[in-house]
Design an enzyme around this catalytic site. Structure first.
Site, PDB file in Angstrom:
ATOM      1  N   GLU A   1     -14.271  -1.133  10.480  1.00  0.00           N
ATOM      2  CA  GLU A   1     -15.538  -0.430  10.657  1.00  0.00           C
ATOM      3  C   GLU A   1     -16.251  -0.288   9.315  1.00  0.00           C
ATOM      4  OE1 GLU A   1     -14.881   2.184  14.623  1.00  0.00           O
ATOM      5  OE2 GLU A   1     -14.261   3.174  12.796  1.00  0.00           O
TER       6      GLU A   1
ATOM      7  N   CYS B   1      -4.239   1.476   6.694  1.00  0.00           N
ATOM      8  CA  CYS B   1      -3.932   1.940   5.344  1.00  0.00           C
ATOM      9  C   CYS B   1      -2.462   2.329   5.289  1.00  0.00           C
ATOM     10  CB  CYS B   1      -4.799   3.139   4.972  1.00  0.00           C
ATOM     11  SG  CYS B   1      -4.531   3.705   3.275  1.00  0.00           S
TER      12      CYS B   1
ATOM     13  N   LEU C   1      -8.218  14.437  -4.134  1.00  0.00           N
ATOM     14  CA  LEU C   1      -7.191  15.390  -4.576  1.00  0.00           C
ATOM     15  C   LEU C   1      -6.617  16.201  -3.412  1.00  0.00           C
ATOM     16  CD1 LEU C   1      -8.339  17.008  -7.947  1.00  0.00           C
ATOM     17  CD2 LEU C   1      -6.457  15.432  -7.537  1.00  0.00           C
TER      18      LEU C   1
ATOM     19  N   CYS D   1     -16.125  10.646   7.097  1.00  0.00           N
ATOM     20  CA  CYS D   1     -14.975  10.353   6.231  1.00  0.00           C
ATOM     21  C   CYS D   1     -13.693  10.514   7.026  1.00  0.00           C
ATOM     22  CB  CYS D   1     -14.899  11.351   5.076  1.00  0.00           C
ATOM     23  SG  CYS D   1     -16.260  11.244   3.957  1.00  0.00           S
TER      24      CYS D   1
HETATM   25  N1  SAH Z   1      -8.429   5.520   0.520  1.00  0.00           N
HETATM   26  C1  SAH Z   1      -9.457   6.039  -0.297  1.00  0.00           C
HETATM   27  C2  SAH Z   1     -10.843   5.785   0.257  1.00  0.00           C
HETATM   28  C3  SAH Z   1     -11.050   5.934   1.741  1.00  0.00           C
HETATM   29  S1  SAH Z   1     -10.929   7.569   2.391  1.00  0.00           S
HETATM   30  C4  SAH Z   1      -9.232   7.528  -0.545  1.00  0.00           C
HETATM   31  O1  SAH Z   1      -8.410   8.112   0.146  1.00  0.00           O
HETATM   32  O2  SAH Z   1      -9.867   8.047  -1.447  1.00  0.00           O
HETATM   33  C5  SAH Z   1     -12.466   8.290   1.861  1.00  0.00           C
HETATM   34  C6  SAH Z   1     -12.439   9.803   1.705  1.00  0.00           C
HETATM   35  O3  SAH Z   1     -12.372  10.452   2.988  1.00  0.00           O
HETATM   36  C7  SAH Z   1     -11.245  10.317   0.926  1.00  0.00           C
HETATM   37  O4  SAH Z   1     -11.658  11.263  -0.023  1.00  0.00           O
HETATM   38  C8  SAH Z   1     -10.406  10.938   2.005  1.00  0.00           C
HETATM   39  O5  SAH Z   1      -9.529  11.903   1.502  1.00  0.00           O
HETATM   40  C9  SAH Z   1     -11.446  11.516   2.920  1.00  0.00           C
HETATM   41  N2  SAH Z   1     -10.956  11.805   4.270  1.00  0.00           N
HETATM   42  C10 SAH Z   1      -9.976  11.174   4.941  1.00  0.00           C
HETATM   43  N3  SAH Z   1      -9.809  11.732   6.164  1.00  0.00           N
HETATM   44  C11 SAH Z   1     -10.724  12.709   6.267  1.00  0.00           C
HETATM   45  C12 SAH Z   1     -11.065  13.636   7.310  1.00  0.00           C
HETATM   46  N4  SAH Z   1     -10.440  13.611   8.476  1.00  0.00           N
HETATM   47  N5  SAH Z   1     -12.065  14.511   7.073  1.00  0.00           N
HETATM   48  C13 SAH Z   1     -12.717  14.522   5.893  1.00  0.00           C
HETATM   49  N6  SAH Z   1     -12.447  13.665   4.883  1.00  0.00           N
HETATM   50  C14 SAH Z   1     -11.454  12.782   5.066  1.00  0.00           C
HETATM   51 FE1  SF4 Z   2      -5.731   5.697   3.275  1.00  0.00          FE
HETATM   52 FE2  SF4 Z   2      -7.708   7.069   2.084  1.00  0.00          FE
HETATM   53 FE3  SF4 Z   2      -7.079   7.496   4.662  1.00  0.00          FE
HETATM   54 FE4  SF4 Z   2      -5.413   8.290   2.750  1.00  0.00          FE
HETATM   55  S1  SF4 Z   2      -7.488   9.042   3.112  1.00  0.00           S
HETATM   56  S2  SF4 Z   2      -4.842   7.222   4.634  1.00  0.00           S
HETATM   57  S3  SF4 Z   2      -5.643   6.655   1.293  1.00  0.00           S
HETATM   58  S4  SF4 Z   2      -7.897   5.629   3.807  1.00  0.00           S
END
Ligand code: SAH
Ligand code: SF4
Length: 370
Positions: free
Chosen positions: A102, A122, A228, A346
């Site tokens: 996506e 991932c 973080l 996100c």
């Molecule tokens: N793998 C990388 C980039 C993709 S995730 C990473 O983890 O940084 C992009 C962002 O979305 C990250 O900051 C992640 O922590 C956040 N994210 C993942 N799941 C989420 C959710 N359910 N609600 C809000 N943010 C989320």
């Molecule tokens: Fe992968 Fe980023 Fe999702 Fe964590 S938040 S599972 S590193 S895509």
């Protein structure tokens, strides 16, 4: 000369494209119109729309070879969904092997940003993330990453609009697929192509320490965002299993080193989950963690996913957290949410088909060259 095994024209640098064309009995000068069609105009169809503009030998070569071993556009749009406020569009795209990814196109204050995937699934397994919940299937090739950007640029061009930002924040962990991500980054920066500015491209990582250090050593021209979500080892490890492998202490040391070497501000993402990481004490610990770092904190209220019970923080907890960070003199924004109603927010991205296996990174195995 016959073509080597399957080759995607989109992922060749300008120089490599010249070399290929010469090997194929064409002129090096043919590289420019072809490169511009692919990367500047983001053409979807090199034989059709563009064919008439190419020198005849190049056109004949493309007609003879494209679709066989030679590839260009490798994404097949399956489904597009637009959010109720029309500020986010999510596109489900099929790859040549049938896997799906996506891509999300978002608008903030009239500016368009595309959020691209770097992997199918991932391996990092963050508990609140739909991509993490589906497990790892495979890395994307640079051409598959670039094609997502070009799709967004084509869509915007039909509305007389231009793409401003590219964020590597879709499905997958970009620094687990370092080489292909960096190849895509450099092609996006090419002045003869998309010509995006480095300040408009961001790579987000869950905290793959060797990858952060490599970005710094190589002075890769992009912004860095680090996810973080927890300010102590235990709290972070509950949300992000790879904290066991790259503990918070090592991650923060790598961020400091990155900043020392590059002089760049680092963006830190913090997904706010009710009762889990939205307490003022946790904000204070985050402030202590960031001491001495030029940082910008992005707060993201949790988006719902099927595999996680947690809830988004209440509005007043979000604003309290936000205020505390700002009062400590750290730049901080609550990210405007886009596309939640079509699960394009996100952490909500996932393929429709379930992959067969789950592949956690193995202890001791280095996923990327460090
Ligand atoms: N793998 C990388 C980039 C993709 S995730 C990473 O983890 O940084 C992009 C962002 O979305 C990250 O900051 C992640 O922590 C956040 N994210 C993942 N799941 C989420 C959710 N359910 N609600 C809000 N943010 C989320
Ligand atoms: Fe992968 Fe980023 Fe999702 Fe964590 S938040 S599972 S590193 S895509």
């Amino acid at each position: 000369m016959p073509l080597p095994s399957a080759l995607n024209l989109l992922e060749l640098s300008f120089k490599d494209l010249e070399v290929l064309l010469v090997e194929q009995g064409l002129r090096p000068a043919h590289a420019k119109p072809l490169f511009q069609a692919m990367h500047h105009r983001a053409s979807a169809n090199l034989k059709g729309d563009e064919g008439g503009n190419f020198p005849a030998p190049l056109q004949r070569w493309l007609e003879a070879n494209l679709g066989g071993r030679l590839r260009h556009d490798v994404l097949m749009p399956r489904q597009g969904q637009v959010s109720g406020d029309a500020l986010a569009q999510k596109h489900l795209l099929a790859l040549e092997d049938g896997q799906e990814i996506e891509t999300v196109l978002m608008t903030y204050a009239q500016r368009h940003t595309v959020c691209v995937s770097t992997q199918v699934g991932c391996a990092m397994g963050c508990v609140f993330c739909a991509t993490g919940q589906m497990g790892f299937v495979r890395h994307l090739r640079a051409g598959e990453i670039l094609a997502q950007v070009h799709l967004a640029r084509r869509l915007l061009a039909t509305q007389g609009q231009r793409l401003r930002n590219v964020v590597f924040m879709g499905m997958g962990e970009p620094l687990h697929n370092y080489d292909e991500v960096i190849k895509a980054l450099h092609l996006l920066l090419e002045t003869r192509g998309a010509n995006l500015g480095a300040e408009h491209i961001s790579i987000s990582t869950v905290g793959v320490v060797p990858g952060i250090l490599r970005l710094a050593r190589e002075r890769q021209p992009c912004n860095l965002a680090v996810s973080l979500h927890g300010s102590s080892e235990e709290e972070r490890a509950k949300l992000i299993p790879v904290n066991q492998r790259w503990p918070l202490s090592e991650l923060m040391a790598a961020c400091r080193q990155y900043q020392q070497l590059t002089g760049k501000r680092i963006f830190f993402a913090w997904t706010l989950i009710e009762g889990i990481n939205d307490h003022p004490e946790q904000a204070q610990r985050l402030i202590a963690l960031l001491r001495g770092i030029d940082a910008h904190v992005n707060l993201i209220p949790l988006n719902e996913t099927a595999g996680y019970q947690g809830r988004e923080s209440a509005e007043d907890s979000c604003s309290r957290f936000h205020r505390l960070i700002q009062q400590a003199g750290i730049a901080c924004t609550i990210r405007q949410r886009r596309g939640i109603d079509v699960a394009a927010g996100c952490g909500q991205l996932k393929a429709q088909r379930r992959p067969r296996q789950r592949a956690e990174p193995q202890q001791g195995e280095e996923p990327i060259a460090g």
